[in-house]
Scaffold this motif. Structure first.
Motif, PDB file in Angstrom:
ATOM      1  N   THR A 108       0.826  -1.204   0.000  1.00 22.50           N
ATOM      2  CA  THR A 108       0.000   0.000   0.000  1.00 22.50           C
ATOM      3  C   THR A 108       0.861   1.255   0.000  1.00 22.50           C
ATOM      4  N   ARG A 111       2.636   1.525  -3.407  1.00 22.34           N
ATOM      5  CA  ARG A 111       1.694   1.902  -4.465  1.00 22.34           C
ATOM      6  C   ARG A 111       1.350   3.390  -4.374  1.00 22.34           C
ATOM      7  N   ALA A 112       1.168   3.895  -3.147  1.00 18.40           N
ATOM      8  CA  ALA A 112       0.859   5.314  -2.961  1.00 18.40           C
ATOM      9  C   ALA A 112       2.040   6.175  -3.431  1.00 18.40           C
ATOM     10  N   PHE A 114       4.320   5.317  -5.600  1.00 20.83           N
ATOM     11  CA  PHE A 114       4.389   5.128  -7.049  1.00 20.83           C
ATOM     12  C   PHE A 114       3.384   6.049  -7.751  1.00 20.83           C
ATOM     13  N   ASN A 115       2.166   6.111  -7.226  1.00 22.33           N
ATOM     14  CA  ASN A 115       1.150   6.978  -7.832  1.00 22.33           C
ATOM     15  C   ASN A 115       1.493   8.452  -7.670  1.00 22.33           C
ATOM     16  N   ARG A 116       2.074   8.830  -6.541  1.00 22.20           N
ATOM     17  CA  ARG A 116       2.512  10.229  -6.370  1.00 22.20           C
ATOM     18  C   ARG A 116       3.577  10.573  -7.406  1.00 22.20           C
ATOM     19  N   GLY A 118       4.045   9.084 -10.337  1.00 21.05           N
ATOM     20  CA  GLY A 118       3.380   9.145 -11.640  1.00 21.05           C
ATOM     21  C   GLY A 118       2.594  10.434 -11.824  1.00 21.05           C
ATOM     22  N   ASP A 119       1.894  10.866 -10.768  1.00 16.86           N
ATOM     23  CA  ASP A 119       1.148  12.132 -10.831  1.00 16.86           C
ATOM     24  C   ASP A 119       2.093  13.309 -11.038  1.00 16.86           C
ATOM     25  N   LEU A 125      -2.463   6.976 -15.958  1.00 14.63           N
ATOM     26  CA  LEU A 125      -2.650   5.739 -15.187  1.00 14.63           C
ATOM     27  C   LEU A 125      -2.437   4.484 -16.028  1.00 14.63           C
ATOM     28  N   GLU A 126      -2.885   4.507 -17.279  1.00 15.23           N
ATOM     29  CA  GLU A 126      -2.759   3.315 -18.120  1.00 15.23           C
ATOM     30  C   GLU A 126      -1.305   3.041 -18.535  1.00 15.23           C
ATOM     31  N   ARG A 128       1.169   3.257 -16.176  1.00 16.88           N
ATOM     32  CA  ARG A 128       1.846   2.951 -14.910  1.00 16.88           C
ATOM     33  C   ARG A 128       1.719   1.456 -14.642  1.00 16.88           C
ATOM     34  N   PHE A 130       2.633  -1.258 -11.806  1.00 22.90           N
ATOM     35  CA  PHE A 130       3.067  -1.620 -10.460  1.00 22.90           C
ATOM     36  C   PHE A 130       3.020  -3.141 -10.389  1.00 22.90           C
TER      37      PHE A 130
END
Length: 156
Positions: A108, A111-112, A114-116, A118-119, A125-126, A128, A130
């Protein structure tokens, strides 16, 4: 140019491309006749487990992958492999005890992060990816199942 080498020959003699990848002080771009010479999909592989200098290295990896993608008019993808077993080994060496649910917490948190990342770099999103498991195997499977032409990664 890349060519298929028979198994016996690979066992006895290291193929030229492997030698270049291992010994070259600069990046090596292998081109085959079955694909376009310019990459169309470039993946920046980041390591969210490292701290300090590793975070700077992730930024360099993304910056280099983005620059290459712009030059080649290619798609930029972001890739990370979450290896919970590696985390357990690190914990074991530190003498700590892994608590129930620890795997989920690590996933978790990564992933958070990783998303930060990417943002921050405006990667859709498509694009990225993980992944979970052993890094070498997961990256090899990703390359085998995706359209990735180049993986950009760093070394500490």
């Amino acid at each position: 140019d890349v060519q298929h080498e028979p198994v016996l020959k690979r066992l006895l003699v290291t193929p030229l491309d492997w030698q270049l990848l291992k010994d070259s002080p600069v990046a090596v771009h292998l081109v085959s006749d079955i694909r376009l010479p310019l990459p169309r999909q470039i993946a920046a592989a980041v390591d969210l487990n490292s701290h300090g200098a590793g975070e700077h290295l992730d930024e360099q990896v993304i910056h280099c992958a983005h620059a290459l993608a712009l030059q080649c008019n290619a798609e930029l993808h972001l890739l990370h492999v979450c290896d919970a077993a590696k985390t357990h080994i690190a914990d074991f060496g530190a003498g700590t005890v892994t608590m129930p649910g620890f795997d989920g917490s690590v996933r978790t948190a990564q992933r958070a992060a990783f998303n930060r990342l990417g943002d921050h770099h405006q990667i859709p999103l498509e694009r990225r990816h993980f992944l979970e498991g052993a890094a070498i195997k997961a990256i090899a499977e990703f390359v085998g199942h995706s359209r990735a032409d180049v993986i950009v990664m760093g070394s500490h």
